[in-house]
Design a protein around this motif. Structure first.
Motif, PDB file in Angstrom:
ATOM      1  N   ARG A  28       0.872  -1.085   0.005  1.00 25.09           N
ATOM      2  CA  ARG A  28       0.055  -0.034  -0.013  1.00 25.09           C
ATOM      3  C   ARG A  28       0.784   1.239  -0.018  1.00 25.09           C
ATOM      4  NH1 ARG A  28      -4.243  -2.682  -0.711  1.00 25.09           N
ATOM      5  NH2 ARG A  28      -5.055  -4.003   0.852  1.00 25.09           N
ATOM      6  N   GLY A  29       0.415   2.168  -0.867  1.00 22.40           N
ATOM      7  CA  GLY A  29       0.893   3.531  -0.716  1.00 22.40           C
ATOM      8  C   GLY A  29       0.513   4.306   0.595  1.00 22.40           C
ATOM      9  N   GLY A  30       0.987   5.618   0.712  1.00 21.73           N
ATOM     10  CA  GLY A  30       0.964   6.256   2.003  1.00 21.73           C
ATOM     11  C   GLY A  30       1.429   5.647   3.334  1.00 21.73           C
ATOM     12  N   THR A  31       1.153   5.980   4.539  1.00 22.37           N
ATOM     13  CA  THR A  31       1.445   5.347   5.719  1.00 22.37           C
ATOM     14  C   THR A  31       0.293   5.094   6.793  1.00 22.37           C
ATOM     15  OG1 THR A  31       2.709   5.877   7.725  1.00 22.37           O
ATOM     16  CG2 THR A  31       2.456   7.753   6.091  1.00 22.37           C
ATOM     17  N   ILE A  32       0.241   3.703   7.114  1.00 21.74           N
ATOM     18  CA  ILE A  32      -0.784   3.896   8.071  1.00 21.74           C
ATOM     19  C   ILE A  32      -0.470   4.382   9.509  1.00 21.74           C
ATOM     20  CG2 ILE A  32      -1.504   1.398   7.199  1.00 21.74           C
ATOM     21  CD1 ILE A  32       0.268   0.103   9.889  1.00 21.74           C
ATOM     22  N   LEU A  33       0.571   4.829   9.872  1.00 20.66           N
ATOM     23  CA  LEU A  33       1.047   5.701  10.883  1.00 20.66           C
ATOM     24  C   LEU A  33       0.879   7.160  10.663  1.00 20.66           C
ATOM     25  CD1 LEU A  33       4.098   3.970  12.403  1.00 20.66           C
ATOM     26  CD2 LEU A  33       1.881   3.689  12.940  1.00 20.66           C
ATOM     27  N   LYS A  34       0.262   7.741   9.638  1.00 14.98           N
ATOM     28  CA  LYS A  34       0.156   9.001   9.017  1.00 14.98           C
ATOM     29  C   LYS A  34       1.511   9.656   9.276  1.00 14.98           C
ATOM     30  CE  LYS A  34      -4.373   8.481   8.894  1.00 14.98           C
ATOM     31  NZ  LYS A  34      -5.041   9.096   7.994  1.00 14.98           N
ATOM     32  N   THR A  35       1.614  10.877   8.803  1.00 13.50           N
ATOM     33  CA  THR A  35       2.608  11.757   8.944  1.00 13.50           C
ATOM     34  C   THR A  35       2.073  13.145   9.015  1.00 13.50           C
ATOM     35  OG1 THR A  35       4.710  12.543   7.829  1.00 13.50           O
ATOM     36  CG2 THR A  35       2.853  11.820   6.524  1.00 13.50           C
ATOM     37  N   ALA A  36       2.947  14.097   9.249  1.00 12.70           N
ATOM     38  CA  ALA A  36       2.302  15.490   9.547  1.00 12.70           C
ATOM     39  C   ALA A  36       3.652  16.233   9.889  1.00 12.70           C
ATOM     40  CB  ALA A  36       1.740  15.741  10.699  1.00 12.70           C
ATOM     41  N   ARG A  37       3.484  17.749   9.508  1.00 12.66           N
ATOM     42  CA  ARG A  37       4.551  18.519   9.969  1.00 12.66           C
ATOM     43  C   ARG A  37       4.151  18.995  11.326  1.00 12.66           C
ATOM     44  NH1 ARG A  37       7.742  18.482   5.253  1.00 12.66           N
ATOM     45  NH2 ARG A  37       6.629  17.779   3.455  1.00 12.66           N
ATOM     46  N   SER A  38       4.916  19.402  12.233  1.00 10.91           N
ATOM     47  CA  SER A  38       4.490  19.658  13.742  1.00 10.91           C
ATOM     48  C   SER A  38       5.272  20.807  13.897  1.00 10.91           C
ATOM     49  CB  SER A  38       4.755  18.604  14.712  1.00 10.91           C
ATOM     50  OG  SER A  38       4.663  19.210  16.023  1.00 10.91           O
ATOM     51  N   GLU A  39       4.420  21.886  14.066  1.00  9.70           N
ATOM     52  CA  GLU A  39       4.884  23.515  14.606  1.00  9.70           C
ATOM     53  C   GLU A  39       5.333  23.277  15.943  1.00  9.70           C
ATOM     54  OE1 GLU A  39       4.654  26.676  12.916  1.00  9.70           O
ATOM     55  OE2 GLU A  39       4.207  25.157  11.084  1.00  9.70           O
ATOM     56  N   GLU A  40       4.657  22.406  16.726  1.00  8.43           N
ATOM     57  CA  GLU A  40       4.759  22.442  18.221  1.00  8.43           C
ATOM     58  C   GLU A  40       6.288  21.767  18.565  1.00  8.43           C
ATOM     59  OE1 GLU A  40       1.366  20.695  20.105  1.00  8.43           O
ATOM     60  OE2 GLU A  40       2.151  20.997  22.131  1.00  8.43           O
ATOM     61  N   PHE A  41       6.611  20.681  17.624  1.00  5.09           N
ATOM     62  CA  PHE A  41       7.700  20.097  17.970  1.00  5.09           C
ATOM     63  C   PHE A  41       8.897  21.040  17.576  1.00  5.09           C
ATOM     64  CE2 PHE A  41      11.159  17.108  17.181  1.00  5.09           C
ATOM     65  CZ  PHE A  41      11.075  16.148  18.098  1.00  5.09           C
ATOM     66  N   MET A  42       8.588  21.882  16.930  1.00  5.62           N
ATOM     67  CA  MET A  42       9.753  22.963  16.762  1.00  5.62           C
ATOM     68  C   MET A  42      10.276  23.725  17.884  1.00  5.62           C
ATOM     69  SD  MET A  42      10.409  22.638  13.291  1.00  5.62           S
ATOM     70  CE  MET A  42       9.732  21.865  12.051  1.00  5.62           C
ATOM     71  N   THR A  43       9.369  23.771  18.759  1.00  3.67           N
ATOM     72  CA  THR A  43       9.525  24.576  20.242  1.00  3.67           C
ATOM     73  C   THR A  43      10.248  23.603  21.060  1.00  3.67           C
ATOM     74  OG1 THR A  43       7.690  23.857  21.313  1.00  3.67           O
ATOM     75  CG2 THR A  43       7.450  25.847  19.871  1.00  3.67           C
ATOM     76  N   LYS A  44      11.111  24.060  22.158  1.00  3.98           N
ATOM     77  CA  LYS A  44      11.654  23.280  23.188  1.00  3.98           C
ATOM     78  C   LYS A  44      10.824  22.643  23.941  1.00  3.98           C
ATOM     79  CE  LYS A  44      16.037  23.583  25.380  1.00  3.98           C
ATOM     80  NZ  LYS A  44      17.054  23.486  24.778  1.00  3.98           N
ATOM     81  N   GLU A  45       9.505  23.350  24.180  1.00  2.00           N
ATOM     82  CA  GLU A  45       8.585  23.089  25.170  1.00  2.00           C
ATOM     83  C   GLU A  45       7.929  21.587  24.178  1.00  2.00           C
ATOM     84  OE1 GLU A  45       8.664  26.194  24.272  1.00  2.00           O
ATOM     85  OE2 GLU A  45       9.628  26.392  25.695  1.00  2.00           O
ATOM     86  N   GLY A  46       7.883  21.884  23.301  1.00  3.57           N
ATOM     87  CA  GLY A  46       7.265  20.596  22.242  1.00  3.57           C
ATOM     88  C   GLY A  46       7.898  19.351  22.496  1.00  3.57           C
ATOM     89  N   ARG A  47       9.162  19.705  22.184  1.00  2.00           N
ATOM     90  CA  ARG A  47      10.096  18.453  22.293  1.00  2.00           C
ATOM     91  C   ARG A  47      10.057  17.817  23.851  1.00  2.00           C
ATOM     92  NH1 ARG A  47      12.820  21.745  18.780  1.00  2.00           N
ATOM     93  NH2 ARG A  47      14.359  22.560  20.491  1.00  2.00           N
ATOM     94  N   ALA A  48      10.184  18.710  24.705  1.00  2.00           N
ATOM     95  CA  ALA A  48      10.053  18.188  26.106  1.00  2.00           C
ATOM     96  C   ALA A  48       8.713  17.335  26.200  1.00  2.00           C
ATOM     97  CB  ALA A  48      10.226  19.160  27.222  1.00  2.00           C
ATOM     98  N   LYS A  49       7.837  17.722  26.016  1.00  2.00           N
ATOM     99  CA  LYS A  49       6.372  17.145  26.149  1.00  2.00           C
ATOM    100  C   LYS A  49       6.626  15.766  25.262  1.00  2.00           C
ATOM    101  CE  LYS A  49       1.414  17.929  25.751  1.00  2.00           C
ATOM    102  NZ  LYS A  49       0.350  18.691  25.305  1.00  2.00           N
ATOM    103  N   ALA A  50       7.137  15.618  23.979  1.00  2.00           N
ATOM    104  CA  ALA A  50       7.070  14.315  23.396  1.00  2.00           C
ATOM    105  C   ALA A  50       8.181  13.634  24.039  1.00  2.00           C
ATOM    106  CB  ALA A  50       7.715  14.816  22.030  1.00  2.00           C
ATOM    107  N   ALA A  51       9.135  13.936  24.609  1.00  2.00           N
ATOM    108  CA  ALA A  51      10.281  13.311  25.229  1.00  2.00           C
ATOM    109  C   ALA A  51       9.503  12.546  26.699  1.00  2.00           C
ATOM    110  CB  ALA A  51      11.443  14.040  25.814  1.00  2.00           C
ATOM    111  N   LYS A  52       8.797  13.242  27.094  1.00  2.00           N
ATOM    112  CA  LYS A  52       8.208  13.096  28.515  1.00  2.00           C
ATOM    113  C   LYS A  52       7.218  11.718  28.253  1.00  2.00           C
ATOM    114  CE  LYS A  52       5.356  14.664  32.443  1.00  2.00           C
ATOM    115  NZ  LYS A  52       4.020  14.537  31.742  1.00  2.00           N
ATOM    116  N   ASN A  53       6.487  11.952  27.149  1.00  2.00           N
ATOM    117  CA  ASN A  53       5.477  10.950  26.748  1.00  2.00           C
ATOM    118  C   ASN A  53       6.188   9.649  26.273  1.00  2.00           C
ATOM    119  OD1 ASN A  53       3.221  12.515  27.024  1.00  2.00           O
ATOM    120  ND2 ASN A  53       2.941  13.119  25.087  1.00  2.00           N
ATOM    121  N   LEU A  54       7.182   9.838  25.484  1.00  2.00           N
ATOM    122  CA  LEU A  54       7.903   8.632  25.119  1.00  2.00           C
ATOM    123  C   LEU A  54       8.561   7.653  26.278  1.00  2.00           C
ATOM    124  CD1 LEU A  54      10.063  10.079  22.022  1.00  2.00           C
ATOM    125  CD2 LEU A  54       8.132   8.421  21.956  1.00  2.00           C
TER     126      LEU A  54
END
Lengths: 321, 321, 321, 321
Positions: D63-89
């Motif tokens: 199949r083409g595309g991606t079952i996990l979806k993709t996106a461009r994230s403005e929030e991840f461009m910020t330090k806070e965004g990355r911190a939140k991502a890391a915490k969740n991981l």
């Protein structure tokens, strides 16, 4: 009516998913609940019921196969099996069915109605195109296109080597796929169950072979009375000495993304089936005849024989000169 | 050198036309006259010589087959046949040949050189990918893609019916097509001539079948030592009781428009062959190894065995869990 | 009648080659000589006449484009140009013409008859399907299938990114391609020249977007009164703020190997055109209406408007919920 | 290590699903738990974590595309965004990541490691092929094949009308797609960002146009310094008077079922990424260079420029004579 079931049964055909989508969305559009039934009649017995929403059928229109799966059910052939299926359907509050498939599917639907009062509308979906009451069945156009893609490839290698190929296509006991694949693929001869294989004519069309025709392709319907491509090829070799290669296309004709025509037809018939149910038309198949929706009693769809277009048979001969 | 000949021989492969085009245009670019020879070695004997211009090969890049035709020649197998071919070539003023094909083609080229002093450069074009001295042969990538399109279609119907399919692919005595078609098609097991068929492992991968795997596909290389897909399918059924369907893809793998990779490779090797001739390199095959043009003595290309990538075999196992 | 001419004119359409083949072979079958005319009306003026045999049209059935080439001729628009064309046709002994193309082609044929007494039979070949007197024109089915293949690909990326795409398809002033590509591609909205673009409805269908629908596709016919996909996309963005991507499919819809349906239709109409000429029917177009060959006066084919199927428009709305 | 995460990010590319499947199955094969992360970096922030089993990735390889979806994230461009991502991981117990995408994806992965100590292995997946450290990126081969299918169709109509077409292909700031689509499509000229557009040469290659070449196709990379196909077409028309048509292929190049080569590459690199993680290799991209798996520090993959093959540029010129 508040709740209907939809299922696919028998051999799968490209466009079944487009048809399921159309039934689900038309049902919801007209205020019905739609329950998907997995694995056809066997799923009714086993209780595979899944409520379907408009979004449940997103992004399936273009997929081959059937998300509801299909199966042949031994158990449903018995009175007890059918009783169990009917009991489950009633417990689920399913008041009517949309049955997507071929003659076996429709025989099952008739039995459910006659024995248990559960009404159905049938939708013709089989690559063989062998149902009366519709000009085309869902899946047929895709199967012919798939056969043609293969025949085009075979033509490349036949032409490079100046060879004679026999290509066996599907179609059970009818020559619909063979005739259109034959005309569309530029075949020198088309052997179909509806006509006796004419070895004299094969000899005539092959006369030109290796004289000025550099490649030749003979299409054989799997249900041909001579017993398939290998048998005819061997007999022609014995009679006239032509060397050959055989390709049996087989199950690749059942799969693949449905063609435009099959997607449109599946969408139309899916909506029309729901509209038929709503207006109280039961035990009929919805088909398209001469561009218009037509209802045909389920029994007639397999008792009456759909004829090949004699004009197609004629032009097949004219174009193979 | 002023005049060269180009021909295709042996089994045809998609990309041969792209390669002919590249040889012709590179030849003209470098100031040579290029003569096309029809029907391979048989055409040398019969005198099928056609001068080719840049425009003679317009609009063929994307076509399957070969405009120069190919043939297997009994007559060229004899010393007299080869003498006649050499005589005709010399009368035409053809000083060197570009031979597009497989091992049979290259054996012929060696004979013409050893017996009559006519030098050749070979270009590997066969769907089987079984020549040493090039990572890929022209036609192989298209054949794998064609096999995959078919396997994808078979997956649709296998999945709709929860079925087990055996799909037989080409490849003569090597498993190159089988391995890549197997990995690319998500096969549960791949039976190749290079390894003994492991029925215990087949049992293991099929254990999941109808438990959580709903469809299974086993790829069989035509040259597998067990004798093809039907034999393995029957034996697995006898041993473990799994029902099956078989599809033999056959000659559709030889035709069709060449893939991007095959068009690029054919273009590259066509130019490289002319450049090799010009710089006086004879009796070699031009191949691409690790992204670079490489010359290999014609004899080595079929005497040495090209090995399957063991990492591919390993990931095939990992991914079939 | 002993000798006829055949030509293609106007925009090319997949299936033109299949149609040329059918005209040539049917002509020969019925005892006529068939002359191919290159570059349409311009070729009549320039004298591009090529006698065609049964083998001249081998292996072209599956090719896009037209081996006879097509062109738009300024010179033929003048009385002098047409006189020159007619003179050349008469010198060649061409007694009647088979004109393959669209309304411009048929206007030319009418002029040749009215001014110079040269009779024609027209065959409808245009991807736009905008001719009265036939349910489908040759090339239309292929164009819809080509559009669908592209839309399926766009769906993949739209779905991966949760995006809204506008896809512009061909069709000049009619919405035939747009409607079938829209239904077949699962479009959320279809903008066609026959209906005013309903921005309220676009808002409604896009409400679900990014709520539960993850991707949305809006199909726009090139001839839409709003001025194409970019204009509608910008206006929807201004009004409701939806970001978008636009793809204009363009000329890829004109090319490619013809679909099964187009090959069959082209073969049928090619034979039927020759049979019409033989039985003395002139200045008519052969079409297929409700499965049967029908003759329509050339003038009516473009003066009367072929209507879109209202049932298709209805199901497009039902299925986009 | 016990648990890893896998995600797709940036522009989608055909083969991403095949790659996800390979990562999941290789992970399980080697005893790891694999968590799918939806919508790339945005999904890390939003908490889109889905445990994946071997069967979760059945039937997605093609199949083409991606079952996990993709996106461009403005929030991840910020330090806070990355911190939140890391915490969740970390809350999910995800110890390492497999990051499937392009340079933006890899920059994010580097940041997660440098700021939060979460290690990654990158897998190159972008149709543009513009990453150093791998000969090919996942999706590139499919994009070139898709472009070629379109160019072949355009060639049909260009040839029927003796027309000049400009075809714009994707590729951002590099000419990889343009060069291979140009050679594979038989282009007369290829305009790429890496070289200045040479109008003199365009004039020369078009000299033959309408003399003996009947159709001409010029390929333009979207990132060309002249500003795309429309600009070059207009300038050539102004300078030399050649009429033209333009087709911008656009997003169809992102979708579709992956080619054989992309499926194989995605499968290989997916397994190799897991093996790299297991053996403690972090902050590297797994690529394939000259047929072998190679690890390259993430930073180098976008800081160093991958060069076009000069031999390809040379043969493009030779073959356009």
């Amino acid at each position: 009516m508040k709740r209907i079931g939809v299922f696919t049964s028998g051999g799968d055909a490209p466009g079944m998913n487009a048809c399921i989508r159309a039934v689900v969305r038309a049902g919801i559009y007209y205020g019905l609940e739609v329950i998907g039934i997995g694995h056809g009649y066997q799923g009714m017995i086993n209780g595979e019921f899944i409520p379907l929403q408009a979004r449940s059928v997103s992004n399936i229109l273009q997929r081959g196969g059937t998300i509801l799966k299909t199966a042949r059910s031994e158990e449903f052939m018995t009175k007890e099996g059918r009783a169990k299926a009917a009991k489950n359907l009633k417990e689920q509050g399913i008041e009517a069915l949309v049955a997507i498939g071929g003659d076996g599917t429709f025989r099952g639907a008739i039995a459910l109605y006659e024995e248990h009062g559960i009404p159905s509308v049938g939708i013709p979906a089989t690559i063989d195109n062998d149902l009366y009451g519709t000009d085309y069945t869902i899946g047929y156009d895709t199967a012919v296109n798939t056969a043609l893609e293969s025949i085009d490839k075979i033509r490349d290698t036949a032409d490079a080597h100046d060879r004679l190929f026999y290509v066996e296509v599907m179609g059970r006991t009818s020559g619909f796929i063979a005739v259109e694949a034959g005309i569309g693929g530029g075949a020198e001869y088309i052997a179909i169950p509806e006509e006796q294989t004419d070895y004299e004519e094969i000899k005539n069309v092959l006369k030109g072979f290796r004289k000025d025709k550099t490649s030749s392709i003979i299409i054989v319907a799997e249900g041909d009375e001579e017993g398939g491509a290998f048998k005819i090829a061997r007999k022609v070799k014995e009679l006239y000495g032509f060397d050959y290669r055989v390709v049996v296309l087989g199950h690749i004709q059942r799969g693949g993304s449905p063609s435009a025509r099959d997607r449109i037809l599946a969408s139309k018939l899916g909506v029309a089936a729901v509209e038929a149910l709503i207006s109280g038309k039961f035990n009929v198949m919805v088909g398209e005849v001469k561009g218009e929706i037509k209802l045909t009693p389920l029994k007639e769809t397999f008792r009456r024989r759909k004829e090949l277009d004699p004009y197609l048979l004629k032009i097949a001969k004219i174009l193979s000169i």
